[in-house]
Each structure stands twice: as structure tokens, then as C-alpha cells.
Design a protein around this motif. Structure first.
Motif, PDB file in Angstrom:
ATOM      1  N   ALA A 238      -9.686   4.783   8.918  1.00  0.00           N
ATOM      2  CA  ALA A 238     -10.297   5.352   6.709  1.00  0.00           C
ATOM      3  C   ALA A 238      -9.825   6.653   6.589  1.00  0.00           C
ATOM      4  O   ALA A 238      -9.997   7.358   7.045  1.00  0.00           O
ATOM      5  CB  ALA A 238     -11.246   4.622   6.399  1.00  0.00           C
TER       6      ALA A 238
ATOM      7  N   THR B 167      -0.238  11.091  -3.274  1.00  0.00           N
ATOM      8  CA  THR B 167      -0.304  11.516  -2.080  1.00  0.00           C
ATOM      9  C   THR B 167      -0.019  12.400  -0.794  1.00  0.00           C
ATOM     10  O   THR B 167       1.493  12.671  -1.042  1.00  0.00           O
ATOM     11  CB  THR B 167      -0.327   9.713  -1.731  1.00  0.00           C
TER      12      THR B 167
ATOM     13  N   GLU C  32       0.977  -0.837  -0.212  1.00  0.00           N
ATOM     14  CA  GLU C  32      -0.230   0.424  -0.088  1.00  0.00           C
ATOM     15  C   GLU C  32       0.551   1.169  -0.036  1.00  0.00           C
ATOM     16  O   GLU C  32       1.961   1.296   1.000  1.00  0.00           O
ATOM     17  CB  GLU C  32      -0.993   0.424   1.354  1.00  0.00           C
ATOM     18  N   ASP C  33       0.593   2.320  -0.726  1.00  0.00           N
ATOM     19  CA  ASP C  33       1.176   2.912  -0.804  1.00  0.00           C
ATOM     20  C   ASP C  33       0.850   4.137   0.762  1.00  0.00           C
ATOM     21  O   ASP C  33      -0.303   4.856   1.081  1.00  0.00           O
ATOM     22  CB  ASP C  33       1.275   3.920  -2.566  1.00  0.00           C
ATOM     23  N   LYS C  34       1.997   5.125   0.743  1.00  0.00           N
ATOM     24  CA  LYS C  34       2.172   6.323   2.194  1.00  0.00           C
ATOM     25  C   LYS C  34       2.974   6.121   1.941  1.00  0.00           C
ATOM     26  O   LYS C  34       4.000   6.147   2.075  1.00  0.00           O
ATOM     27  CB  LYS C  34       1.631   5.691   3.268  1.00  0.00           C
TER      28      LYS C  34
ATOM     29  N   THR D  84     -10.787   9.791   1.037  1.00  0.00           N
ATOM     30  CA  THR D  84     -11.563   9.254  -0.203  1.00  0.00           C
ATOM     31  C   THR D  84     -11.631  10.679  -1.490  1.00  0.00           C
ATOM     32  O   THR D  84     -13.116  10.746  -0.709  1.00  0.00           O
ATOM     33  CB  THR D  84     -12.230   7.983  -0.042  1.00  0.00           C
TER      34      THR D  84
ATOM     35  N   LYS E  29      -0.596   9.581  -9.451  1.00  0.00           N
ATOM     36  CA  LYS E  29      -0.939   8.969  -7.971  1.00  0.00           C
ATOM     37  C   LYS E  29      -0.257  10.420  -7.204  1.00  0.00           C
ATOM     38  O   LYS E  29       0.526  10.284  -7.548  1.00  0.00           O
ATOM     39  CB  LYS E  29      -1.454   7.332  -7.775  1.00  0.00           C
TER      40      LYS E  29
ATOM     41  N   SER F 249     -11.104   9.024  -9.731  1.00  0.00           N
ATOM     42  CA  SER F 249      -9.754   9.388  -9.307  1.00  0.00           C
ATOM     43  C   SER F 249      -9.223   9.950 -10.451  1.00  0.00           C
ATOM     44  O   SER F 249      -8.408  11.168 -10.679  1.00  0.00           O
ATOM     45  CB  SER F 249      -8.614   8.363  -9.315  1.00  0.00           C
TER      46      SER F 249
ATOM     47  N   TYR G 114       8.437   7.724   2.150  1.00  0.00           N
ATOM     48  CA  TYR G 114       7.348   6.832   1.371  1.00  0.00           C
ATOM     49  C   TYR G 114       7.394   5.818   0.895  1.00  0.00           C
ATOM     50  O   TYR G 114       8.678   5.031   1.100  1.00  0.00           O
ATOM     51  CB  TYR G 114       7.585   8.336   0.388  1.00  0.00           C
ATOM     52  N   GLU G 115       6.314   4.722   1.027  1.00  0.00           N
ATOM     53  CA  GLU G 115       6.512   3.533   0.283  1.00  0.00           C
ATOM     54  C   GLU G 115       5.534   3.735  -0.398  1.00  0.00           C
ATOM     55  O   GLU G 115       4.427   3.921  -0.540  1.00  0.00           O
ATOM     56  CB  GLU G 115       6.257   2.700   1.371  1.00  0.00           C
ATOM     57  N   VAL G 116       5.988   4.429  -1.498  1.00  0.00           N
ATOM     58  CA  VAL G 116       5.348   4.115  -3.506  1.00  0.00           C
ATOM     59  C   VAL G 116       5.863   3.654  -4.185  1.00  0.00           C
ATOM     60  O   VAL G 116       6.993   3.170  -3.978  1.00  0.00           O
ATOM     61  CB  VAL G 116       4.476   5.372  -3.492  1.00  0.00           C
ATOM     62  N   THR G 117       5.151   2.560  -5.234  1.00  0.00           N
ATOM     63  CA  THR G 117       4.868   2.361  -6.136  1.00  0.00           C
ATOM     64  C   THR G 117       5.903   3.661  -7.492  1.00  0.00           C
ATOM     65  O   THR G 117       4.608   4.320  -7.611  1.00  0.00           O
ATOM     66  CB  THR G 117       4.668   1.028  -6.672  1.00  0.00           C
TER      67      THR G 117
END
Lengths: 110, 113
Positions: free
Chosen positions: B2, A99, A1-3, B5, A97, B9, A25-28
Motif C-alpha cells: 500500500a 499523483t 486505477e490512476d498511477k 495515504t 487529484k 482528500s 502515467y495512466e490517469v483519467t
């Protein structure tokens, strides 16, 4: 999971001190990391980082990215009361994306 | 817990069409904010809800934009009719108290052709 994780959540220092804010961060498919300063309404852009090891500097603020260890730091030297704000980190990654981190609230005491 | 959201997107519409963006804040957060990034890196404030009331809508660009937060939970931002310059990324954020840390959603990328 990206965060995206920022630390600390809150920081209180005296005027003149130097502070270091962290964004991990941890993202692809990392593309870029942005720092913002939020005082009243919309966040104000500070820096955009895409390459490791290259320091971006603006006055008393500087920032650097480490893509190997997956983090960035934002340094503020000789802090002033006007530096009191929430500092946000945003990471852009694959498929457009975005975040945001939760932010660090910085308070400078005169 | 959560996070914030947003839906959808990504939305691609033609000029003149209507689009509705939705934001679900973190449960219990009374404050909800809408922002947008049109060009570059600057983020512009649009408006601020406290529960279902519009606390500050000074950033709304014109009357083609309508934001609602009925019931004080989720919020919608409608653009009608959409123009080319409305393209950008629309962010939503929520906070428990006013002035508290804002938790940002992932954004909705709007493209108007």
C-alpha cells in the motif's frame, strides 16, 4: 486505477553524459504533468507540461509530453555533479487529484 | 504494498476553525515528511519525522501548526486556528531510509474561507 510510473528508479552516469528520465502515467482526465528536482528538502519545480509535442527548455534541461502514448521525458545534457538529485514527476488529473511518481535517483560521477 | 495515504482528500473550513490532517506512511518507513503547496507550483518543506521524533521542523510556518507522530506510525498535522493563507495542498511523503526515495501521498487540499 490512476498511477504514475517513473523509470529508471536509479541512474548513475559520468559527468558530461546525457540522460533521459521517463514518466509514464495512466490517469483519467489528465490536466498537467510537472517535473521537480529534489535535493535536500522540498522538491524544486522544473517544468509544467499540458500540451503534447511542445518542448519546454531551461538551460541544459528540457522536457516534452506525449499525451497519445501517455508519457513525458526529462532530458539533461552535459550533466554536472550538481544535477545529482531525485527527479519527481507529478500528474494532475480529474477532480483536482494529484499523483506523484516514485522518482528517479540520478547520480553524476565526476 | 500500500502507498502513502492521506485523509481527508479535501477539507473546507472557516477562518479560526481547527483542522487535522492525517498521513499514513508506507509500513516500515521510519521517515515521514510534510510539505505544502500554497500558491503556484512550488512545494515547501514543513517538517521531517524519524519514527516518532521530529528530526527537522524548520519549515513549520508558525505555532498554529502542530505535527505529531505518536508511536512512529501515522502522523497528524493540526492547524489551529486556521487562517486564510493556510489554504493549499498538504503533501505527506515517507521513505525507508533518510535520503531514500520518498513516496508521496495524494495530498490533502485545504481551503480556508
Amino acid at each position: 486505477e490512476d498511477k504514475v510510473v517513473q523509470s529508471p528508479l536509479s541512474l548513475v552516469v559520468h559527468e558530461g553524459d546525457t540522460v533521459t528520465l521517463n514518466c509514464s502515467y495512466e490517469v483519467t482526465n489528465f490536466r498537467s504533468l510537472l517535473w521537480y528536482k529534489q535535493e535536500k528538502k522540498a522538491p524544486t519545480f522544473l517544468f509544467m507540461l499540458t500540451s503534447s509535442g511542445i518542448e519546454k527548455k531551461s538551460g541544459r534541461l528540457s522536457s516534452i509530453l506525449d499525451k497519445k502514448e501517455l508519457f513525458s521525458i526529462l532530458n539533461i545534457t552535459a550533466t554536472q555533479t550538481g544535477d545529482s538529485a531525485i527527479y519527481l514527476c507529478e500528474v494532475n488529473f480529474g477532480n483536482e487529484k494529484l499523483t506523484f511518481g516514485t522518482g528517479t535517483r540520478l547520480t553524476i560521477i565526476p | 504494498e500500500a502507498g502513502v495515504t492521506q485523509f481527508p482528500s479535501h477539507s473546507v473550513i472557516e477562518k479560526g476553525q481547527t483542522v487535522t490532517l492525517r498521513c499514513d506512511p508506507i509500513s516500515g518507513h521510519d521517515n515521514l515528511y510534510w510539505y505544502r503547496r500554497v500558491m503556484g507550483k512550488e512545494i515547501k518543506f514543513l517538517l521531517h519525522f524519524v519514527k516518532e521524533s521530529k528530526q527537522d521542523e524548520s519549515g513549520m510556518p508558525n505555532n498554529r501548526f502542530l505535527a505529531e507522530r505518536t508511536g512512529g506510525t501515522y502522523s497528524t498535522l493540526k492547524v489551529q486556528p486556521a487562517e486564510l493563507e493556510d489554504s493549499g495542498v498538504y503533501f505527506c511523503a515517507s521513505s525507508r531510509g533518510r535520503g531514500g526515495l520518498q513516496f508521496f501521498g495524494p495530498g490533502t487540499r485545504l481551503t480556508v474561507l
